[in-house]
Design a protein around this motif. Structure first.
Motif, PDB file in Angstrom:
ATOM      1  N   SER A  21      37.599  40.081  39.665  1.00 57.64           N
ATOM      2  CA  SER A  21      38.136  39.016  40.505  1.00 57.64           C
ATOM      3  C   SER A  21      37.185  37.832  40.477  1.00 57.64           C
ATOM      4  CB  SER A  21      38.307  39.489  41.945  1.00 57.64           C
ATOM      5  OG  SER A  21      39.208  40.571  42.029  1.00 57.64           O
ATOM      6  N   VAL A  23      36.764  34.313  42.834  1.00 62.86           N
ATOM      7  CA  VAL A  23      37.219  33.478  43.947  1.00 62.86           C
ATOM      8  C   VAL A  23      36.646  32.082  43.794  1.00 62.86           C
ATOM      9  CG1 VAL A  23      37.267  33.189  46.425  1.00 62.86           C
ATOM     10  CG2 VAL A  23      37.373  35.479  45.454  1.00 62.86           C
ATOM     11  N   SER A  27      41.102  24.967  46.294  1.00 62.72           N
ATOM     12  CA  SER A  27      42.456  25.500  46.247  1.00 62.72           C
ATOM     13  C   SER A  27      42.854  25.826  44.809  1.00 62.72           C
ATOM     14  CB  SER A  27      43.436  24.480  46.827  1.00 62.72           C
ATOM     15  OG  SER A  27      44.764  24.852  46.528  1.00 62.72           O
ATOM     16  N   ASP A  72      46.232  33.991  41.553  1.00 64.81           N
ATOM     17  CA  ASP A  72      46.953  33.873  42.815  1.00 64.81           C
ATOM     18  C   ASP A  72      46.429  32.617  43.487  1.00 64.81           C
ATOM     19  OD1 ASP A  72      48.010  34.017  45.357  1.00 64.81           O
ATOM     20  OD2 ASP A  72      47.728  36.168  45.541  1.00 64.81           O
ATOM     21  N   THR A  74      47.401  31.123  46.071  1.00 66.47           N
ATOM     22  CA  THR A  74      47.366  31.189  47.535  1.00 66.47           C
ATOM     23  C   THR A  74      46.043  31.803  48.026  1.00 66.47           C
ATOM     24  OG1 THR A  74      48.410  33.369  47.671  1.00 66.47           O
ATOM     25  CG2 THR A  74      49.862  31.445  47.605  1.00 66.47           C
ATOM     26  N   LYS A  75      45.403  32.580  47.144  1.00 65.79           N
ATOM     27  CA  LYS A  75      44.118  33.205  47.482  1.00 65.79           C
ATOM     28  C   LYS A  75      42.954  32.574  46.725  1.00 65.79           C
ATOM     29  CE  LYS A  75      46.195  37.684  48.572  1.00 65.79           C
ATOM     30  NZ  LYS A  75      46.215  39.145  48.276  1.00 65.79           N
ATOM     31  N   ASN A  76      43.242  31.529  45.953  1.00 71.35           N
ATOM     32  CA  ASN A  76      42.204  30.849  45.155  1.00 71.35           C
ATOM     33  C   ASN A  76      41.483  31.843  44.245  1.00 71.35           C
ATOM     34  OD1 ASN A  76      42.922  28.762  46.879  1.00 71.35           O
ATOM     35  ND2 ASN A  76      41.064  28.901  48.106  1.00 71.35           N
ATOM     36  N   THR A  77      42.208  32.788  43.692  1.00 80.10           N
ATOM     37  CA  THR A  77      41.592  33.896  42.977  1.00 80.10           C
ATOM     38  C   THR A  77      42.192  34.088  41.594  1.00 80.10           C
ATOM     39  OG1 THR A  77      41.123  35.024  45.068  1.00 80.10           O
ATOM     40  CG2 THR A  77      41.018  36.353  43.076  1.00 80.10           C
TER      41      THR A  77
END
Length: 115
Positions: A21, A23, A27, A72, A74-77
């Protein structure tokens, strides 16, 4: 500039799986291309997979059919699902993101594939 923090690396046996992952501090929708690169000891950093802001993906031939990149917003990931891992996948894996034409890199996460 964008800060990127990777996680999910570790030691896994050949044939195993890991999910990385990354992060981002901004945004996800503000980022253009995002990708994963890797660098093995004594070798140059190489592209593993990239994904555009529209979800178009490209993979290195060596990982096609085994790795899956996704994001994603929405999760900045950013994610990298790695299956059927091989010893030659051992490397430090880096996250990369393009924000307004400028590249940013994470600190890297170690992936070791060994029995």
């Amino acid at each position: 500039q964008v800060q990127l923090v990777e996680s999910g690396g570790g030691l896994v046996q050949p044939g195993g799986s890991l999910r990385l992952s990354c992060v981002a501090s901004r945004s996800g929708s503000s980022l253009n291309r995002m990708g994963w690169y890797r660098q093995a000891p004594g070798k140059q950093r190489e592209l593993v997979a990239v994904i555009s802001s529209r979800g178009i993906v490209n993979y290195a031939d060596s990982v096609k059919g085994r790795f899956t990149i996704s994001r994603d917003n929405t999760k900045n990931t950013l994610y990298l699902q790695m299956n059927s891992l091989k010893p030659e996948d051992t490397a430090v894996y880096y996250c990369n993101a393009d924000f307004r034409g400028l590249d940013s890199w994470g600190q890297g996460t170690q992936v070791t594939v060994s029995s």
